[in-house]
Motif scaffolding. Structure first.
Motif, PDB file in Angstrom:
ATOM      1  N   GLN A  18       0.676  -1.305  -0.073  1.00  0.00           N
ATOM      2  CA  GLN A  18      -0.036  -0.014   0.022  1.00  0.00           C
ATOM      3  C   GLN A  18       0.866   1.206  -0.076  1.00  0.00           C
ATOM      4  OE1 GLN A  18       0.510  -1.951   2.659  1.00  0.00           O
ATOM      5  NE2 GLN A  18       0.629  -0.797   4.456  1.00  0.00           N
ATOM      6  N   GLY A  19       2.106   1.120   0.212  1.00  0.00           N
ATOM      7  CA  GLY A  19       2.999   2.280   0.296  1.00  0.00           C
ATOM      8  C   GLY A  19       3.307   2.695   1.597  1.00  0.00           C
ATOM      9  N   ILE A  20       4.460   3.374   1.788  1.00  0.00           N
ATOM     10  CA  ILE A  20       4.984   3.709   3.039  1.00  0.00           C
ATOM     11  C   ILE A  20       5.620   5.319   2.993  1.00  0.00           C
ATOM     12  CG2 ILE A  20       6.564   3.274   5.030  1.00  0.00           C
ATOM     13  CD1 ILE A  20       6.265   0.127   4.335  1.00  0.00           C
ATOM     14  N   GLN A  21       5.365   6.055   3.432  1.00  0.00           N
ATOM     15  CA  GLN A  21       5.788   7.436   3.302  1.00  0.00           C
ATOM     16  C   GLN A  21       7.141   7.485   4.211  1.00  0.00           C
ATOM     17  OE1 GLN A  21       4.892  10.278   1.287  1.00  0.00           O
ATOM     18  NE2 GLN A  21       6.828  11.006   2.025  1.00  0.00           N
ATOM     19  N   VAL A  22       8.192   7.925   3.573  1.00  0.00           N
ATOM     20  CA  VAL A  22       9.572   8.140   4.280  1.00  0.00           C
ATOM     21  C   VAL A  22       9.970   9.655   3.945  1.00  0.00           C
ATOM     22  CG1 VAL A  22      11.892   7.783   4.141  1.00  0.00           C
ATOM     23  CG2 VAL A  22      10.336   5.730   3.828  1.00  0.00           C
ATOM     24  N   THR A  23      10.193  10.320   4.995  1.00  0.00           N
ATOM     25  CA  THR A  23      10.510  11.735   4.727  1.00  0.00           C
ATOM     26  C   THR A  23      11.906  11.972   5.459  1.00  0.00           C
ATOM     27  OG1 THR A  23       8.274  12.434   4.837  1.00  0.00           O
ATOM     28  CG2 THR A  23       9.704  14.126   5.061  1.00  0.00           C
ATOM     29  N   VAL A  24      12.692  12.405   4.663  1.00  0.00           N
ATOM     30  CA  VAL A  24      14.207  12.681   5.181  1.00  0.00           C
ATOM     31  C   VAL A  24      14.132  14.304   5.432  1.00  0.00           C
ATOM     32  CG1 VAL A  24      16.529  12.711   5.177  1.00  0.00           C
ATOM     33  CG2 VAL A  24      14.888  10.889   4.231  1.00  0.00           C
ATOM     34  N   SER A  25      14.375  14.847   6.672  1.00  0.00           N
ATOM     35  CA  SER A  25      14.264  16.137   6.893  1.00  0.00           C
ATOM     36  C   SER A  25      15.652  16.683   6.860  1.00  0.00           C
ATOM     37  CB  SER A  25      13.601  16.334   8.089  1.00  0.00           C
ATOM     38  OG  SER A  25      14.401  15.845   9.322  1.00  0.00           O
ATOM     39  N   SER A  26      15.865  17.726   6.274  1.00  0.00           N
ATOM     40  CA  SER A  26      17.228  18.466   6.194  1.00  0.00           C
ATOM     41  C   SER A  26      17.351  19.498   7.213  1.00  0.00           C
ATOM     42  CB  SER A  26      17.535  19.105   4.610  1.00  0.00           C
ATOM     43  OG  SER A  26      16.511  20.227   4.488  1.00  0.00           O
TER      44      SER A  26
END
Length: 129
Positions: free
Chosen positions: A121-129
Motif C-alpha cells: 500500500q505504500g510507506i511514506q518516508v520523509t528525510v528532513s534537512s
C-alpha cells in the motif's frame, strides 16, 4: 496478500537510518522489489532481490547505502526489507514493495514495475534537512 510495514520513524533527519519491511503471503513469491514515487513523478526502481541465491539489483542512486534482505519463512510466506542508511532529502518518497509469483525462477530479478503484479500500500518516508 501483500502488506507493508514500517519499523522505525517515517520522518528521519539527514544521515539517519531507517528500515521498512513488507510481508507477502498466500503464494510462492519469486522476485521481490522496492520502488518509490514522489508527487508528479513516475514510480522509480530502488532495489530487487531474487527468491534464492542472493541475486540483488540496486538503482545507482542508492547503491552502497541501501540493502534489500529477504526472509522466506515458509514456501508461501516471504518478507522483504529495505535497510536505508545515510539518508538524503532526495530519498523522500512513498516506498512501495512489489512481488511476483509468475517467473518460477530462483535467480531472476525483474527490474520493471510492469513485471510485478502484487503491490503493497505504500510507506511514506520523509528525510528532513
Amino acid at each position: 496478500q501483500v502488506q507493508g510495514e514500517e519499523s522505525g520513524r517515517g520522518l528521519v533527519p539527514v544521515g539517519d537510518s531507517l528500515r521498512v519491511s513488507c510481508a507477502a503471503s498466500g503464494l510462492r513469491f519469486y522476485g521481490m522489489a522496492w520502488f518509490r514515487q514522489t508527487p508528479g513523478a513516475e514510480r522509480e526502481f530502488v532495489a530487487a532481490i531474487s527468491r534464492s541465491f542472493g541475486v540483488e539489483k540496486y538503482a545507482d542512486s542508492v547503491r552502497g547505502r541501501f540493502t534489500i534482505p529477504r526472509d522466506n519463512a515458509k514456501d508461501s510466506e516471504s518478507t522483504v526489507y529495505l535497510q536505508m542508511t545515510s539518508l538524503k532529502p532526495e530519498d523522500t518518497a512513498v516506498y512501495y514493495c512489489a512481488t511476483e509469483s509468475i517467473s518460477g525462477s530462483l535467480r531472476y530479478v525483474p527490474l520493471r514495475a510492469g513485471e510485478y503484479p502484487f503491490w503493497g500500500q505504500g510507506i511514506q518516508v520523509t528525510v528532513s534537512s
